[in-house]
Design an enzyme around this catalytic site. Structure first.
Site, PDB file in Angstrom:
ATOM      1  N   HIS A  73      43.100  25.847  39.224  1.00 24.20           N
ATOM      2  CA  HIS A  73      42.902  26.231  37.261  1.00 24.20           C
ATOM      3  C   HIS A  73      44.672  27.331  36.782  1.00 24.20           C
ATOM      4  CE1 HIS A  73      38.832  26.680  37.946  1.00 24.20           C
ATOM      5  NE2 HIS A  73      39.187  26.826  39.348  1.00 24.20           N
TER       6      HIS A  73
ATOM      7  N   GLU B  94      39.675  34.321  38.229  1.00 17.92           N
ATOM      8  CA  GLU B  94      40.465  33.340  39.330  1.00 17.92           C
ATOM      9  C   GLU B  94      41.836  32.440  39.675  1.00 17.92           C
ATOM     10  OE1 GLU B  94      38.558  28.699  41.271  1.00 17.92           O
ATOM     11  OE2 GLU B  94      37.743  29.899  40.010  1.00 17.92           O
TER      12      GLU B  94
ATOM     13  N   HIS C 189      41.068  28.214  45.397  1.00 24.80           N
ATOM     14  CA  HIS C 189      40.392  29.138  44.665  1.00 24.80           C
ATOM     15  C   HIS C 189      39.447  29.528  44.784  1.00 24.80           C
ATOM     16  CE1 HIS C 189      40.144  24.889  42.390  1.00 24.80           C
ATOM     17  NE2 HIS C 189      40.299  24.598  43.256  1.00 24.80           N
TER      18      HIS C 189
ATOM     19  N   GLU D 256      37.081  27.962  49.008  1.00 24.80           N
ATOM     20  CA  GLU D 256      36.405  28.763  47.993  1.00 24.80           C
ATOM     21  C   GLU D 256      36.944  30.138  48.749  1.00 24.80           C
ATOM     22  OE1 GLU D 256      36.046  29.198  45.126  1.00 24.80           O
ATOM     23  OE2 GLU D 256      35.403  26.236  44.681  1.00 24.80           O
TER      24      GLU D 256
END
Length: 326
Positions: free
Chosen positions: A116, A153, A208, A290
């Site tokens: 992101h 995040e 992430h 993640e």
């Protein structure tokens, strides 16, 4: 009168000295040195400013979040050594040429993909536009998730990625980012894949954190599925990407003390997906990590802690290094 005059002349000559008198020369040197401007102080001041700009700082905008790392740039990177005296560089030869990188990962190229972008939230129209991911289309990017307290995040991924970059460069790797919050939004998922491909990376890791339900805890590594169609063909990278992922799972668990996810992967810490453009379009070994579930209070306590984030970066670096050195 002649003897008196001669005596006076000898006294005058002994006091005034000559151009070759070493005492006169030394005195002149001291005077010149003290009058010349010193550059040391300016360099030290600049070094202090660089240290302030590049060091770890707390993020006052995120209550309860400690110690987001600043952007260390190339500071201390053996692969970017410069001339002697350059602040933050290891120092190269006197001719100013960069010294070749040294260390166990010298000659290896790693692309880090911070998930992101903090600016995505201000560019929803741009990030919602569809892009081709090989077999279908998907939005350019998303804003990512956040903890219940509002820690984004995108902030987490940049912090861990910067820490990871430092660790890999210390081992001699050449490290490239897909972005460093240096653009308004994105890049889109297809461009992220192209950056790794263009770099001919030996490994690409996309950092992430998940946004699953409370009670779902732990980390997992997402691997590319076998996808072939359109512009996607993951056949050459499925095997090496799994190898990379397995190395990361073991090292990440050891460094952080976190367990593999309890809500997918059947305890392996591995998940295979065919719907991520960053994986579908990659032509080099690539995985998504993640690091935890931001929506679970216990995981969030780790994700928002600077000491834990350093451990996360270390686990990623150890996993990547193990894969590249095999």
């Amino acid at each position: 009168m002649v003897p008196t005059a001669l005596a006076g002349w000898f006294v005058w000559h002994g006091v005034s000295g000559s151009d070759d008198d070493p005492r006169t020369t030394a005195a002149g040197s001291v005077s010149a040195s003290s009058s010349a401007p010193s550059t040391t102080g300016a360099q030290d001041s600049q070094g202090a400013r660089d240290s302030q700009n590049n060091g770890s700082t707390g993020d006052s905008g995120d209550s309860g979040v400690t110690g987001d790392a600043g952007n260390p740039g190339n500071s201390g990177n053996p692969a970017h050594a410069g001339k002697p005296g350059d602040p933050g560089n290891a120092g190269g030869g006197q001719d100013g040429k960069e010294a070749p990188p040294t260390g166990p990962l010298a000659g290896k190229v790693v692309v880090i993909d911070p998930g992101h972008n903090p600016g995505n939230r201000d560019h929803t129209e741009e990030i919602n536009r569809p892009v081709d991911i090989g077999t279908t289309s998907k939005e350019c990017d998303t804003t990512g998730t956040s903890t219940n307290a509002g820690y984004p995040e995108a902030t987490f991924t940049l912090d861990v990625s910067r820490r990871l970059r430092t660790l890999l460069r210390e081992q001699g790797a050449t490290v490239t980012f897909t972005h460093d919050a240096d653009r308004p939004y994105g890049p889109c998922v297809d461009e992220r894949a192209r950056i790794g491909n263009k770099a001919k990376a030996d490994a690409v890791v996309s950092v992430h954190a998940d946004g699953s339900a409370p009670g779902n805890r732990g980390f997992h590594v997402i691997l590319p599925a076998l996808v072939k169609g359109g512009g996607a063909d993951t056949a050459p990278i499925v095997g090496p990407s799994r190898d990379l992922g397995e190395h990361i799972v073991g090292k990440f668990a050891r460094a952080t003390g976190s367990a593999p996810a309890n809500y997918l992967g059947e305890g392996t810490g591995l998940d295979v997906r065919d719907d991520l453009g960053g994986l579908n379009l990659s032509t080099v070994p690539k995985v998504f990590v993640e690091c935890g579930n931001m929506r679970d209070a216990k995981d969030a306590a780790s994700l928002t802690d600077a000491e834990w984030r350093q451990k996360a970066a270390q686990g990623l670096a150890d996993g990547i290094g193990g894969f590249l050195r095999k």
